[in-house]
Design a protein around this motif. Structure first.
Motif, PDB file in Angstrom:
ATOM      1  N   UNK A  23      -5.987   2.070 -11.772  1.00  0.00           N
ATOM      2  CA  UNK A  23      -4.596   2.445 -11.850  1.00  0.00           C
ATOM      3  C   UNK A  23      -3.747   1.337 -11.242  1.00  0.00           C
ATOM      4  N   UNK A  24      -2.607   1.156 -11.782  1.00  0.00           N
ATOM      5  CA  UNK A  24      -1.731   0.073 -11.344  1.00  0.00           C
ATOM      6  C   UNK A  24      -1.405   0.182  -9.851  1.00  0.00           C
ATOM      7  N   UNK A  25      -1.499   1.390  -9.292  1.00  0.00           N
ATOM      8  CA  UNK A  25      -1.212   1.551  -7.860  1.00  0.00           C
ATOM      9  C   UNK A  25      -2.149   0.718  -6.995  1.00  0.00           C
ATOM     10  N   UNK A  26      -3.363   0.428  -7.504  1.00  0.00           N
ATOM     11  CA  UNK A  26      -4.289  -0.421  -6.750  1.00  0.00           C
ATOM     12  C   UNK A  26      -3.689  -1.809  -6.534  1.00  0.00           C
ATOM     13  N   UNK A  27      -2.984  -2.301  -7.525  1.00  0.00           N
ATOM     14  CA  UNK A  27      -2.353  -3.615  -7.384  1.00  0.00           C
ATOM     15  C   UNK A  27      -1.081  -3.505  -6.547  1.00  0.00           C
ATOM     16  N   UNK A  28      -0.279  -2.465  -6.785  1.00  0.00           N
ATOM     17  CA  UNK A  28       0.932  -2.270  -5.972  1.00  0.00           C
ATOM     18  C   UNK A  28       0.578  -2.170  -4.491  1.00  0.00           C
ATOM     19  N   UNK A  29      -0.494  -1.440  -4.168  1.00  0.00           N
ATOM     20  CA  UNK A  29      -0.873  -1.196  -2.776  1.00  0.00           C
ATOM     21  C   UNK A  29      -1.680  -2.331  -2.148  1.00  0.00           C
ATOM     22  N   UNK A  30      -2.141  -3.273  -2.961  1.00  0.00           N
ATOM     23  CA  UNK A  30      -2.975  -4.340  -2.436  1.00  0.00           C
ATOM     24  C   UNK A  30      -2.175  -5.214  -1.476  1.00  0.00           C
TER      25      UNK A  30
ATOM     26  N   UNK B  51     -11.767   0.615 -10.155  1.00  0.00           N
ATOM     27  CA  UNK B  51     -13.012   0.856  -9.430  1.00  0.00           C
ATOM     28  C   UNK B  51     -14.094   1.392 -10.365  1.00  0.00           C
ATOM     29  N   UNK B  52     -13.741   2.320 -11.230  1.00  0.00           N
ATOM     30  CA  UNK B  52     -14.718   2.883 -12.169  1.00  0.00           C
ATOM     31  C   UNK B  52     -15.206   1.844 -13.170  1.00  0.00           C
TER      32      UNK B  52
ATOM     33  N   UNK C 145     -12.809   1.583  -0.605  1.00  0.00           N
ATOM     34  CA  UNK C 145     -12.251   2.292  -1.767  1.00  0.00           C
ATOM     35  C   UNK C 145     -11.160   1.460  -2.435  1.00  0.00           C
ATOM     36  N   UNK C 146     -10.728   0.408  -1.777  1.00  0.00           N
ATOM     37  CA  UNK C 146      -9.664  -0.455  -2.293  1.00  0.00           C
ATOM     38  C   UNK C 146     -10.248  -1.810  -2.696  1.00  0.00           C
ATOM     39  N   UNK C 147      -9.516  -2.579  -3.476  1.00  0.00           N
ATOM     40  CA  UNK C 147     -10.005  -3.904  -3.880  1.00  0.00           C
ATOM     41  C   UNK C 147     -10.191  -4.824  -2.679  1.00  0.00           C
ATOM     42  N   UNK C 148     -11.150  -5.725  -2.795  1.00  0.00           N
ATOM     43  CA  UNK C 148     -11.377  -6.730  -1.763  1.00  0.00           C
ATOM     44  C   UNK C 148     -10.626  -8.020  -2.104  1.00  0.00           C
TER      45      UNK C 148
ATOM     46  N   UNK D 186     -11.006  -7.074  -7.892  1.00  0.00           N
ATOM     47  CA  UNK D 186     -12.411  -7.162  -7.482  1.00  0.00           C
ATOM     48  C   UNK D 186     -12.737  -6.175  -6.374  1.00  0.00           C
ATOM     49  N   UNK D 187     -13.921  -5.570  -6.501  1.00  0.00           N
ATOM     50  CA  UNK D 187     -14.443  -4.623  -5.517  1.00  0.00           C
ATOM     51  C   UNK D 187     -15.760  -5.134  -4.964  1.00  0.00           C
ATOM     52  N   UNK D 188     -16.078  -4.697  -3.748  1.00  0.00           N
ATOM     53  CA  UNK D 188     -17.368  -5.003  -3.124  1.00  0.00           C
ATOM     54  C   UNK D 188     -18.195  -3.719  -3.099  1.00  0.00           C
TER      55      UNK D 188
END
Length: 185
Positions: A1-8, A81-82, A102-105, A131-133
């Motif tokens: 979801x775009x929120x992952x980028x907004x919140x990064x 993430x999925x 749970x968030x991108x690295x 990217x995720x770890x």
């Protein structure tokens, strides 16, 4: 979801620029970025660590002719993430993986050169990558996905530079490894 980028929360100047660029493109192109939009599109990648955090699981990527992280296109999905999890399972055969966070690295805008896939030319474009770890079990059976790769293996972090032939990607992998290992200690 775009929120992952907004919140990064960017951790360096490159990530500040990449986040701004990604969000500007999203404001203009919205849902197109979740498909294989010709010029740029979202992708998700994964760096999988063993339990001791001294090895990473990489695949030998046919297109880039180098050992690399796992990842791929969103293909209409909107959960980064999925998609990263799905790509790890498809490209390595690992079944039991757990996200380190749970968030991108990391986030990055990656230029992709013209190449051929399935006999068709793919024009130059950009991957707007998240990217995720993950942690994976080193004892699990690995399976090579011969459609996309030539191999899959656990590589000692201390030897990674002997396997990765793309200097720009090695810098990104080292950045991610440093963040995860620093967090773990």
């Amino acid at each position: 979801m775009i929120k992952e980028i907004y919140n990064y929360k960017p951790k360096n100047k490159d990530e500040i620029n990449d986040k701004t660029y990604m969000l500007e493109l999203y404001e203009t192109h919205k849902e197109k970025l979740y498909s294989r939009f010709k010029f740029f599109h979202f992708t998700a990648s994964a760096v999988v660590f063993n339990a001791n955090y001294d090895k990473v699981l990489f695949v030998y990527h046919k297109i880039y002719d180098s050992w690399a992280w796992m990842g791929g296109h969103m293909d209409g999905m909107q959960d980064f993430l999925e998609v990263a999890k799905k790509e790890v399972k498809e490209e390595s055969g690992l079944k039991d993986i757990k996200p380190v966070f749970k968030h991108p690295v990391s986030i990055e805008v990656l230029s992709v050169a013209e190449h051929y896939k399935n006999g068709e030319v793919v024009s130059p474009h950009q991957h707007l990558n998240v990217t995720y770890a993950f942690i994976g079990n080193e004892e699990d059976e690995l399976r090579v996905n011969y459609d996309e790769t030539k191999g899959v293996k656990w590589i000692k972090i201390s030897e990674l530079e002997n396997y990765v032939d793309e200097e720009r990607m090695l810098k990104i992998y080292n950045k991610i490894i440093e963040r995860v290992v620093k967090w773990k200690s």
